[in-house]
Scaffold this motif. Sequence first.
Motif, mmCIF file in Angstrom:
data_model
loop_
_atom_site.group_PDB
_atom_site.id
_atom_site.type_symbol
_atom_site.label_atom_id
_atom_site.label_comp_id
_atom_site.label_asym_id
_atom_site.label_seq_id
_atom_site.Cartn_x
_atom_site.Cartn_y
_atom_site.Cartn_z
ATOM 1 N N PHE B 77 13.165 -8.163 50.015
ATOM 2 C CA PHE B 77 14.220 -7.901 49.029
ATOM 3 C C PHE B 77 15.101 -6.741 49.525
ATOM 4 N N ALA B 78 14.439 -5.697 49.994
ATOM 5 C CA ALA B 78 15.157 -4.497 50.441
ATOM 6 C C ALA B 78 16.090 -4.820 51.608
ATOM 7 N N THR B 79 15.666 -5.728 52.464
ATOM 8 C CA THR B 79 16.491 -6.136 53.608
ATOM 9 C C THR B 79 17.791 -6.778 53.116
ATOM 10 N N GLY B 80 17.667 -7.647 52.106
ATOM 11 C CA GLY B 80 18.866 -8.265 51.532
ATOM 12 C C GLY B 80 19.775 -7.238 50.880
ATOM 13 N N ILE B 81 19.176 -6.299 50.156
ATOM 14 C CA ILE B 81 19.964 -5.255 49.479
ATOM 15 C C ILE B 81 20.696 -4.392 50.502
ATOM 16 N N LYS B 82 19.969 -3.981 51.541
ATOM 17 C CA LYS B 82 20.554 -3.081 52.545
ATOM 18 C C LYS B 82 21.699 -3.777 53.294
ATOM 19 N N ILE B 115 15.738 -1.753 60.686
ATOM 20 C CA ILE B 115 16.716 -1.691 59.597
ATOM 21 C C ILE B 115 16.514 -0.380 58.849
ATOM 22 N N ASP B 116 17.597 0.225 58.401
ATOM 23 C CA ASP B 116 17.548 1.564 57.815
ATOM 24 C C ASP B 116 16.944 1.567 56.407
ATOM 25 N N ILE B 117 15.633 1.439 56.375
ATOM 26 C CA ILE B 117 14.875 1.459 55.117
ATOM 27 C C ILE B 117 13.736 2.456 55.298
ATOM 28 N N THR B 118 13.504 3.272 54.299
ATOM 29 C CA THR B 118 12.372 4.209 54.342
ATOM 30 C C THR B 118 11.241 3.638 53.499
ATOM 31 N N THR B 119 10.132 3.359 54.152
ATOM 32 C CA THR B 119 8.990 2.757 53.457
ATOM 33 C C THR B 119 7.888 3.788 53.261
ATOM 34 N N LYS B 190 16.368 10.624 56.388
ATOM 35 C CA LYS B 190 17.429 11.049 57.315
ATOM 36 C C LYS B 190 17.464 10.172 58.572
ATOM 37 N N ASN B 191 16.317 9.626 58.963
ATOM 38 C CA ASN B 191 16.282 8.788 60.164
ATOM 39 C C ASN B 191 17.108 7.521 59.956
ATOM 40 N N LYS B 192 18.046 7.278 60.836
ATOM 41 C CA LYS B 192 18.884 6.078 60.748
ATOM 42 C C LYS B 192 18.126 4.941 61.426
ATOM 43 N N ARG B 255 16.693 3.948 68.365
ATOM 44 C CA ARG B 255 17.058 2.569 68.730
ATOM 45 C C ARG B 255 18.223 2.166 67.854
ATOM 46 N N PRO B 256 19.022 1.184 68.284
ATOM 47 C CA PRO B 256 20.124 0.730 67.427
ATOM 48 C C PRO B 256 19.610 0.256 66.074
ATOM 49 N N GLU B 257 20.353 0.599 65.033
ATOM 50 C CA GLU B 257 19.950 0.235 63.678
ATOM 51 C C GLU B 257 20.556 -1.116 63.317
ATOM 52 N N TYR B 258 19.814 -1.915 62.569
ATOM 53 C CA TYR B 258 20.180 -3.315 62.335
ATOM 54 C C TYR B 258 21.528 -3.520 61.641
ATOM 55 N N THR B 259 21.746 -2.833 60.517
ATOM 56 C CA THR B 259 22.990 -3.103 59.775
ATOM 57 C C THR B 259 24.215 -2.607 60.552
ATOM 58 N N GLU B 260 24.031 -1.567 61.353
ATOM 59 C CA GLU B 260 25.143 -1.094 62.195
ATOM 60 C C GLU B 260 25.459 -2.105 63.287
#
Lengths: 378, 273, 66
Positions: B77-82, B115-119, B190-192, B255-260
């Motif tokens: 779900f979070a992946t879709g939201i982000k 992907i830029d999500i903090t779990t 803070k980590n992208k 590493r490169p971030e997914y949404t970017e």
Amino acid sequence: MIERNVKLMQGNEACVEAAITAGMKFYAGYPITPSTEIAEISAERLPKVGGKFIQMEDEIASISAVIGASIAGAKSMTATSGPGFSLKQEGIGYAVITETPCVIVNVQRGGPSTGMPTAPGQGDIMQARWGTHGDHSIIALYPWSVKEIYYTTIKAFNLAEKYRTPVILLLDEVIGHMRESIELPNEGEVEIYNRKKPTCLTEEYKPYKVKEGDIVPEMAGFGEGYRFHVTGLVHGETGFPTNNGKIAEELIRRLIGKIEDNKDDIVETDEYLLDDADIAIVAFGSTARAAKSAVDTLREEGIKAGLFRPITIWPLADKPLVELAKKVSRIVVVEMNLGQYYLEVDRVAGKYTKVDRFGRVNGDLITPQEIVDFVKEV
Amino acid sequence: MPSQLVKEYFRTENLPHIWCPGCGNGIVTRAIVKAIDNLGLNKDEICVVSGIGCSSRASGYLDFNTVHTTHGRALAFATGIKLAKPNLNVIVITGDGDASAIGGNHLIHAARRNIDITTIVFNNNTYGMTGGQYSPTTPTGDKGTTAPFGNIDTNFDLCELAKAAGATYVSRSTIFTTNMLIKQVENGIKNKGFSFIEALTTCPTYYGRKNRKGEAVDMMVYLKENAINIAAYDKLSEEQREGKFVVGEIYKSNRPEYTEEYQRIIDSFSKGV
Amino acid sequence: MSTKTQASLIVEKNWCKGCGICVAFCPKNVLEIKDGKVNIKDLESCIECGQCELRCPDFAIYLGGK
């Protein structure tokens, strides 16, 4: 003169083009035959219109991401087939209870289980209705041509937004893969419905309160200042979970009622030569194409046959079916399963006329001649 | 009257929470909120997504954009939201069973995509909501209602799992080392990229009772006495490490971030338009 | 020497579930469990370190000045 945009398109391609016209901005999927082209074309098209595509790790992840994106404010779709549709049921139930608009395309194939991946089948009629657990209602549409895929896909998005519900688009493998020329509408020629957003003060927003005169609650998107809670647990107007039986009953009845009480708006059917018909063939999708041809043959042979074609499979077109039953002496339901839609037709029409079924599950299409022979036999 | 912090970030009308006396989930939840407060983030731009289980009830108490999803699927779900709203700070609250059993596949793939999500995993070594069955993090030999003769499974090291899968920030803390946990949540946000924080917490009601670990305080003392900071842990011999576990910032990378990366694809089409 | 007021350490009794964590980890033995809830027995000894607030699972005890 207005320029017409006529294109030769595959059914799966028409589905994606229509989705983009309807405003799709997010697609999440997992490869599965015979729906894969919908993912492939979405991957190609979406970034070009500022949308996002992602191939998730599995089918459940795909529907979950689709719901997440929709809650965040993006019109979203996923596509799958048989086994994948089974896995999507968890998310479909969540979209039902959280009233999250989304479109789920199921390009059907032979089942159960892995079944016949490349063969056509229409065996998911009941799964579309009752696949997820618990009392609920659902909208499912079933086009019969490439052109109709285009228009029902747009309709699927519009209904999803208007009724805040998952909408299932049932496709036949043969129509998904068929190429036909279709005339694409120009901008402004199709009606696009967008979810109604709140305009109240943020502190007054109740995410599950239906305003007087509205069908569904207004839906804010995340990040728009209306901080609200979404849960798959039974919830009241505030969106927070509750064990209150009265609230539970009200919620479930409202979720079902918003669809079942608006059938006049939702249900769409088509008919062919029914005016003077004595025998009505009921069929949908690719089977309806064979049935239409069978009607012509039967008419040539002096039998007054006609075709009744539900484009909306769910909610059931019960009123039109009853009217039909009252004027014909026989109804024959033809489908590529062993009688799933038949059971519903017989339930509502059986007390007015005789209802027969003709079905098969061997992966072969039903031919017009087979329908002709069956009708003559009964 | 609750504290300023609680008033500012909690939906106080939903408190007190449903967690048992001595359950550590409230400590972790407060630590997350404190980290958000320290970072001075805008509440409207924070989205908290949780799965199913005791810890996942936290989302309902927090005054952000919150989603309580289905079991194991919070990260999906979070992946879709982000992806739909990349400007949101997306935080996932999950438990050990939710994240690493039913949601294990989503965890490794979210980490792989960076992907830029903090779990934040509330690891209490058990399925609390259903009454104390063994989970993927129940230590071998420990008991659960479904492991009456002792657990014969090997338990996951969740941080090693997240690191191997591609997370770019991996850390562990406990409900005793609360300030460390707050700092880790700050750094994770803070980590992208994909940040994974394992918060070791306690379930005195089921896991504790079943395994004769004592009361809430005793379980906390256990965490205090056996957590070794990573710098010190590295210097210990295999023998000295027996029964101990590492806390601290375990792994960081870029590493490169997914949404970017996805935005770069979109931008490549809008150039020159 | 300033005398501490009730406002410096506040207890929300309705939320306290009486787990005793704050009592056990208070470095100055300021707290006790009384009738199943936390009770401030020696406010004068409180050094306002905030350990109780950090580790209270119920958000039921906190320093007042903040």
